[in-house]
Design a protein around this motif. Structure first.
Motif, PDB file in Angstrom:
ATOM      1  N   GLN A  54     -10.457  12.176 -10.834  1.00  0.00           N
ATOM      2  CA  GLN A  54     -10.330  10.739 -10.654  1.00  0.00           C
ATOM      3  C   GLN A  54      -9.802  10.106 -11.928  1.00  0.00           C
ATOM      4  OE1 GLN A  54     -14.219  11.859 -10.516  1.00  0.00           O
ATOM      5  NE2 GLN A  54     -14.914   9.782 -10.360  1.00  0.00           N
TER       6      GLN A  54
ATOM      7  N   TYR B  38     -12.040  -0.718 -22.208  1.00  0.00           N
ATOM      8  CA  TYR B  38     -13.077  -0.385 -23.184  1.00  0.00           C
ATOM      9  C   TYR B  38     -12.598   0.718 -24.125  1.00  0.00           C
ATOM     10  CZ  TYR B  38     -17.680   0.285 -25.150  1.00  0.00           C
ATOM     11  OH  TYR B  38     -18.725   0.365 -26.014  1.00  0.00           O
TER      12      TYR B  38
ATOM     13  N   CYS C 297     -19.570  -1.373 -14.910  1.00  0.00           N
ATOM     14  CA  CYS C 297     -19.731   0.067 -14.760  1.00  0.00           C
ATOM     15  C   CYS C 297     -20.985   0.398 -13.972  1.00  0.00           C
ATOM     16  CB  CYS C 297     -19.822   0.679 -16.146  1.00  0.00           C
ATOM     17  SG  CYS C 297     -18.936   2.197 -16.285  1.00  0.00           S
ATOM     18  N   TYR C 298     -22.063  -0.327 -14.254  1.00  0.00           N
ATOM     19  CA  TYR C 298     -23.351   0.153 -13.763  1.00  0.00           C
ATOM     20  C   TYR C 298     -23.994  -0.760 -12.717  1.00  0.00           C
ATOM     21  CZ  TYR C 298     -22.820   3.161 -17.786  1.00  0.00           C
ATOM     22  OH  TYR C 298     -22.345   4.069 -18.686  1.00  0.00           O
ATOM     23  N   GLN C 299     -23.550  -2.015 -12.658  1.00  0.00           N
ATOM     24  CA  GLN C 299     -24.177  -2.876 -11.670  1.00  0.00           C
ATOM     25  C   GLN C 299     -23.478  -2.736 -10.335  1.00  0.00           C
ATOM     26  OE1 GLN C 299     -24.343  -6.927 -12.896  1.00  0.00           O
ATOM     27  NE2 GLN C 299     -26.063  -7.411 -11.539  1.00  0.00           N
ATOM     28  N   MET C 300     -24.264  -2.876  -9.287  1.00  0.00           N
ATOM     29  CA  MET C 300     -23.668  -2.857  -7.958  1.00  0.00           C
ATOM     30  C   MET C 300     -23.079  -4.231  -7.686  1.00  0.00           C
ATOM     31  SD  MET C 300     -24.107   0.041  -6.497  1.00  0.00           S
ATOM     32  CE  MET C 300     -24.970   1.546  -6.869  1.00  0.00           C
ATOM     33  N   LEU C 301     -21.785  -4.314  -7.706  1.00  0.00           N
ATOM     34  CA  LEU C 301     -21.154  -5.608  -7.516  1.00  0.00           C
ATOM     35  C   LEU C 301     -20.257  -5.554  -6.293  1.00  0.00           C
ATOM     36  CD1 LEU C 301     -20.063  -6.318 -11.191  1.00  0.00           C
ATOM     37  CD2 LEU C 301     -21.927  -7.417  -9.962  1.00  0.00           C
ATOM     38  N   SER C 302     -20.104  -6.703  -5.663  1.00  0.00           N
ATOM     39  CA  SER C 302     -19.144  -6.761  -4.555  1.00  0.00           C
ATOM     40  C   SER C 302     -17.741  -6.789  -5.164  1.00  0.00           C
ATOM     41  CB  SER C 302     -19.389  -8.008  -3.717  1.00  0.00           C
ATOM     42  OG  SER C 302     -19.175  -9.143  -4.509  1.00  0.00           O
TER      43      SER C 302
ATOM     44  N   TYR D  24     -18.573  -4.780 -19.630  1.00  0.00           N
ATOM     45  CA  TYR D  24     -18.296  -3.377 -19.283  1.00  0.00           C
ATOM     46  C   TYR D  24     -19.509  -2.757 -18.604  1.00  0.00           C
ATOM     47  CZ  TYR D  24     -17.498   1.575 -19.799  1.00  0.00           C
ATOM     48  OH  TYR D  24     -17.380   2.909 -19.534  1.00  0.00           O
ATOM     49  N   ASN D  25     -20.670  -2.999 -19.201  1.00  0.00           N
ATOM     50  CA  ASN D  25     -21.888  -2.444 -18.626  1.00  0.00           C
ATOM     51  C   ASN D  25     -22.085  -2.902 -17.198  1.00  0.00           C
ATOM     52  OD1 ASN D  25     -23.063  -0.663 -20.291  1.00  0.00           O
ATOM     53  ND2 ASN D  25     -24.261  -2.161 -21.449  1.00  0.00           N
ATOM     54  N   ARG D  26     -21.851  -4.190 -16.982  1.00  0.00           N
ATOM     55  CA  ARG D  26     -22.079  -4.705 -15.634  1.00  0.00           C
ATOM     56  C   ARG D  26     -21.084  -4.101 -14.663  1.00  0.00           C
ATOM     57  NH1 ARG D  26     -22.498 -10.848 -14.881  1.00  0.00           N
ATOM     58  NH2 ARG D  26     -23.125 -10.098 -12.830  1.00  0.00           N
TER      59      ARG D  26
ATOM     60  N   VAL E  47     -23.301   2.102 -24.772  1.00  0.00           N
ATOM     61  CA  VAL E  47     -22.449   0.954 -25.052  1.00  0.00           C
ATOM     62  C   VAL E  47     -23.225  -0.112 -25.813  1.00  0.00           C
ATOM     63  CG1 VAL E  47     -21.103  -0.842 -23.938  1.00  0.00           C
ATOM     64  CG2 VAL E  47     -21.077   1.470 -23.033  1.00  0.00           C
ATOM     65  N   ASN E  48     -24.449  -0.353 -25.380  1.00  0.00           N
ATOM     66  CA  ASN E  48     -25.255  -1.389 -26.028  1.00  0.00           C
ATOM     67  C   ASN E  48     -25.559  -1.037 -27.473  1.00  0.00           C
ATOM     68  OD1 ASN E  48     -25.402  -3.170 -23.974  1.00  0.00           O
ATOM     69  ND2 ASN E  48     -27.295  -2.334 -23.121  1.00  0.00           N
TER      70      ASN E  48
END
Lengths: 353, 770
Positions: free
Chosen positions: B671, B680, B729-734, B725-727, B700-701
């Motif tokens: 991928q 980033y 990458c790692y948050q479930m977002l629509s 970036y964290n959000r 990252v933090n």
């Protein structure tokens, strides 16, 4: 994604009580905010906690305050080498009046069981806890009894080199989500502890008089705890974090498998790590603990930071070749196996693309 | 040559160094081979040496075998000790004592050391003093024999000797590498002497084995077979480079001296006495190949490949003209050119590829002229061809023959005299017969026929095992033993002819050849398409006579045809083949091979492959290379050539790198990076230039925190960027949210870049102030 709004709501709603709980715990266990957070995370993640340290470091205090703060029924059992399984689980006794066997419930039928100095008990007794911890049920005389929900075992143990200790077998160690070690307090904290001692003796004398226990007041109700635990399981985990966890456990398995796993980076480092492999149960525990950390941190998603924060306490006791040599000065966290494994995995690109 | 010397010096220096090291610190080695690897290495050594064994002297082979056996013994003892140590057997001490009594002192010393060491440790360490003395003696021996065997062979001896001894002192990893390199060098050196396909394949297999042992050392956890596979894959990948190098690398003529001692080993020699060629026929080695292209291959009985014309006879053996006399005829030879316009006979054009014979003579169907590149090929007056140098590599040349055209219609007085001379009284009975014949038959050809008739009618036999003759007496053969090989008959015939006054001479060469039509394909036009080639082996060696007839020139007369017509018409008779296989006592003799159909087919197939190999790979000389470039790039200038070589090397290297890169990429990178990852990464690259690099295991933090500490100006922008970036990458977002956040992240990145620029300017200003 339908659950997302409720979860984030719960997370935000819970922040206040979490802060309260932490404040409470930290006011009792002084100078150890990190350990306190981890202990709370463990309970929120529905895991059992093993606290290992020298005597007099505040193990029991931590366990005690955790139980009381969360408003759970709590019983402490002092494990000794002549303690029998029945003493922990309970036993049936013949009642002359009713001519029936009546179940005499042991201390395990509490929501929080504090198994103090667990490694002083014989292996037989230790393993009696096993079923209870894994299945949340106990069998007495062939009848299975459900244990109350939520159910935690908080065990404390002395380092193995202390006289009269039986090491916990790996299978049992694996059932503890975390193994904490408090360590010595720093200068300021110790001073505070010394100051508090006199206060506390005053309080206990007040307690004995039957007055209100300021120390033992519950911060949250049991129902609230269950809601929080549910919310923790619903914290979302992205694919990257999952891969990160997988990569970490693969590194630990590499030596065991004898061939190179898909994780390709830092082969050289990994080849020098000698450890026991992490089981899928371990990675499950890791994920769950990380979720709890994210929850405490007011997030509804897990960051690699959470994984790193809990990795040492979750995995170190499952990784060590001699798990009970914990207080060996060479086994400091900075040079531990867990730290080596963390260092050998790329956070941004865990499976080594 | 220089390389050889350096190598050996280095090795011997290392031996000395080893002595010092040993005395200083009592063999404190942290290098050891596992037992399996040690044995594999030993096996490799044995095999590598065996490849080149034929070129070594017997005494050197004996020394090498001795040291290898010694190493094996040490390895074996190491295992026993290991076992006994592990068992904690009380008998250990006893075995050690026994060993020390039996063997030299150093083994005792070593065995004591062994006790304390790990059992895994390699056991091939011998006292360096003994080893040094041994090495010194060996070198002295090599120097002493150098004059006899020639420089190449002695260098080879040195190489193999050091290779065998190096195995004793595997103390560090560099020793192991040296041993491996020496092994590869030995393999390469073995290709100096033989380049045919079978041998090349064996060498390649050994190369794979050597490399696999090297690989095994590093990836010990894998099975040896897997390592072999890996090596084959790696070699396959490097094949591109090898092909390019093969095509463009400048061909250098060999800069070593070809050993002369080898010259008489196989093939025809300058002199022939009865019984000579019979020995040659035991050999199934290839002599040369001929490719007739699309033309029809002539009948077997016409394929008289002439190599040498022997005109002098001293009563015992036939030899070529002496140099002094040859010089006189050289004038004639220079003038010699075949007048092909006069003949109406259809020419036959073919290519001959000669295997290295370490002789100068070439083969031709007389009379012939060289077509194509005639460089280095000298045509002689007697219609034979010589190479100007000894043929030490496969050589190919193109000839055009006019099979039925007469040879040398005019005979000089000198040459007539030479071809009539024979030692008077050497074979009185034959001389008598000759006089008789001269009397009875006036016609020259009738006289010759009469001799053939005698041979045919009387009870003569054709055999590979002719009885020994006293003093090579032809009388004895012709009247008493009556059994002989082609040389016997040819000698007798020529002798009788000369004695009866007809100029006659002996010719040696090869007769016939095996047609290998494996590559034959039927043309759709119905024409006979010949695509095979003719292989001529050593056992096809033959001798025959030529008599000079007025008006017809030199005529070929083969007395063998009178005794064994089959030999001349279609090759060896079964009887002869049987004889040959008995003589060779070989399981895979030609006779048996020919009897088993599939085996024979296989043999022919391999022969065809070998032919292509010789033609295209070994035959790819500097001239072919030049022609190739000429074809591709037009007229060649030297700078252009150099440019082509350089460019093609660079291109092929980069292509190889690209190919490997893509290959690895496609394997591990299914991928692609997401947008935010790209941004980033870019930001990280910028920070890395500022001296802030993120350790792989840092989150990252944490990195944002570190940046905050190191560079407070960047703190805000970078922390924002990291949070986004964290959000992402790692948050479930629509997807909607993702796009929005992506936009903000891009803006944040631009801000970050701007801040970075400002910082840069500041610092540069700062520098300018300073």
């Amino acid at each position: 994604m339908p659950q997302t709004p409720p979860v984030i709501d719960i997370v935000q709603a819970s922040q206040q009580s979490i802060t309260a709980i932490l404040n409470k715990i930290e006011s009792v266990v002084l100078g150890k905010p990190k350990e306190c957070r981890l202990a709370l995370a463990c309970l929120l993640a529905q895991g059992h906690l093993l606290i290992e340290d020298l005597p007099g470091m505040g193990k029991t205090t931590l366990a005690h305050v955790l139980a009381t703060t969360l408003g759970l029924s709590y019983q402490r059992t002092q494990f000794t080498n002549d303690l029998l399984p029945a003493d922990v689980v309970g036993f049936s006794i013949f009642d002359n009046e009713t001519n029936r066997f009546e179940l005499h419930k042991g201390p395990i039928f509490n929501q929080v069981v504090l198994a103090d100095e667990i490694n002083r008990a014989s292996p037989k007794t230790q393993s009696a806890l096993l079923e209870a911890m894994a299945e949340q049920q106990v069998s007495i005389d062939g009848i299975t009894h459900e244990l109350p929900m939520p159910f935690f075992v908080i065990a404390t143990q002395n380092p193995l080199f202390h006289a009269g200790t039986y090491p916990l077998p790996e299978s049992q160690l694996d059932r503890f989500m975390m193994r904490l070690s408090l360590g010595f307090p720093d200068l300021k904290a110790e001073k505070q502890i010394l100051l508090n001692t006199s206060q506390r003796t005053n309080q206990t004398s007040a307690d004995s008089k039957g007055n209100s226990k300021a120390d033992n007041e519950a911060v949250i109700a049991e129902a609230e705890l269950i809601v929080m635990q549910d919310a923790v399981t619903q914290v979302s985990v992205s694919n990257d974090v999952l891969e990160y966890i997988i990569a970490l456990s693969h590194v630990s398995r590499r030596v065991y498998n004898g061939h190179i796993s898909p994780v390709n980076n830092a082969d050289a480092i990994a080849s020098e790590i000698s450890c026991k492999p992490l089981s899928p149960r371990a990675s499950k525990a890791l994920l769950q603990a990380a979720k709890a950390m994210a929850f405490i941190d007011n997030r509804d998603y897990v960051l690699p930071d959470d994984v790193q924060a809990v990795f040492y306490v979750v995995c170190q006791h499952r990784l060590e070749m001699q798990p009970n040599r914990q207080l060996d000065p060479s086994q400091l966290e900075s040079s531990s196996v867990a730290r080596q494994i963390l260092n050998s995995v790329d956070v941004l690109n865990p499976l080594g693309y | 040559m220089i390389f050889f010397k350096n190598k050996s010096k280095k090795v011997s220096a290392d031996t000395v160094g080893g002595v010092k090291r040993q005395t200083k610190s009592k063999a404190k080695s942290n290098f050891y081979l596992s037992r399996k690897n040690a044995w594999l290495l030993w096996l490799c050594q044995c095999l590598n040496i065996s490849v080149i064994a034929l070129e070594l002297s017997t005494w050197m082979l004996a020394i090498i075998a001795l040291s290898l056996a010694w190493q094996a013994l040490l390895l074996h003892q190491g295992r026993e000790k290991g076992n006994s140590l592990s068992k904690n057997n009380p008998a250990t001490g006893q075995t050690h004592r026994k060993n020390s009594r039996q063997d030299h002192q150093h083994i005792f010393r070593q065995s004591i050391g062994q006790n304390t060491r790990q059992k895994k440790q390699q056991a091939t360490n011998v006292s360096p003093i003994v080893l040094g003395i041994f090495a010194l003696l060996g070198c002295v021996a090599i120097v002493i024999t150098a004059k006899q065997v020639g420089i190449l062979a002695s260098m080879l001896h040195l190489l193999c000797f050091s290779y065998a001894l190096k195995g004793f002192e595997l103390r560090s990893r560099s020793d192991f590498y040296q041993l491996q390199l020496l092994g590869l060098f030995v393999l390469a050196a073995s290709l100096i002497f033989r380049q045919d396909l079978a041998f090349s394949l064996i060498t390649f297999a050994l190369l794979v084995l050597n490399l696999a042992v090297l690989l095994q050392f590093f990836s010990f956890e894998k099975a040896f077979v897997t390592n072999i596979k890996v090596v084959i894959v790696l070699l396959g990948q490097s094949a591109i480079l090898a092909i390019v190098l093969f095509l463009v690398f400048p061909r250098l003529s060999p800069f070593w001296q070809v050993p002369l001692a080898k010259s008489a080993e196989t093939g025809l020699s300058d002199t022939v006495k009865p019984g000579d060629i019979a020995n040659l026929t035991r050999s199934t080695k290839l002599a040369f190949r001929a490719d007739f292209g699309q033309q029809k291959v002539p009948n077997y009985s016409l394929l008289y490949w002439r190599a040498m014309v022997l005109e002098e006879y001293d009563g015992r053996q036939w030899s070529r003209q002496h140099k002094s006399t040859r010089n006189k005829t050289a004038v004639a030879a220079k003038n010699f050119s075949f007048d092909n316009s006069a003949t109406e006979i259809s020419p036959l054009s073919y290519q001959v590829i000669v295997e290295p014979s370490f002789q100068k003579y070439l083969f031709a169907l007389a009379p012939a002229v060289v077509t194509g590149d005639a460089k280095g090929i000298q045509a002689q007056a007697d219609h034979t061809f010589n190479n100007s140098k000894i043929i030490s590599q496969a050589k190919s040349y193109r000839l055009t023959s006019y099979l039925t055209a007469p040879l040398t219609l005019e005979l000089t007085k000198q040459s007539r005299q030479l071809n009539l001379s024979y030692p008077q009284g050497s074979n009185p009975r034959l001389e008598q017969l000759a006089l008789q014949l001269q009397h009875n038959y006036v016609d020259v050809q009738a006289r010759a026929q009469a001799v053939l008739n005698i041979i045919n009618k009387e009870n003569y036999s054709y055999t590979l095992q002719p009885p020994l003759l006293d003093n090579n007496s032809l009388d004895q053969f012709f009247f008493d033993t009556q059994a002989g090989f082609c040389v016997h008959y040819a000698s007798v015939f020529t002798f009788v002819m000369r004695a009866s006054g007809i100029p006659a001479r002996m010719v040696t060469g090869y007769l016939g050849g095996e047609y290998n039509g494996v590559t034959n394909t039927g043309d759709n036009t119905g024409q006979l398409a010949n695509k095979g080639h003719l292989s001529i082996y050593q056992y096809d060696a033959h001798a025959w006579s030529e008599i000079w007839v007025e008006g017809k020139g030199w005529l070929r007369v083969d007395p063998t045809s009178a005794v064994d017509p089959e030999r001349v018409n279609s090759g060896w008779s079964t009887q002869l083949l049987q004889q040959q296989s008995e003589l060779n006592n070989d399981l895979f003799s030609l006779y048996r091979m020919k009897n088993i159909a599939w085996l024979n087919a296989l043999r022919l197939q391999f022969d065809a492959l070998d032919y292509q190999w010789t033609r295209w790979v070994i035959g790819f000389t500097s001239k072919q290379q030049y022609d190739l470039f000429k074809n591709w790039f037009g007229k060649m200038v030297s700078w252009k050539l150099a440019l082509i070589i350089a460019v093609s090397l660079v291109i092929s290297m980069s292509m190889l790198m690209l190919f490997l890169h893509l290959l690895n990429r496609s394997k591990t990178k299914p991928q692609s990076l997401t947008k935010w990852q790209v941004i980033y990464q870019k930001a990280m690259g910028k920070l890395a230039k500022q001296g802030m690099e993120k350790p792989l295991s840092m989150t990252v933090n944490d990195f944002a925190k570190q940046v905050r500490q190191q560079c407070p100006e960047l703190a805000i922008v970078f922390t924002r960027l990291s949070a986004s970036y964290n959000r992402l990458c790692y948050q479930m977002l629509s997807t909607n949210e993702q796009e929005k956040l992506m936009l903000t992240m891009q803006q944040q990145y631009q801000q970050f870049v701007q801040v970075l620029k400002i910082i840069d300017k500041k610092s540069s200003r700062l520098y300018s102030y300073i």
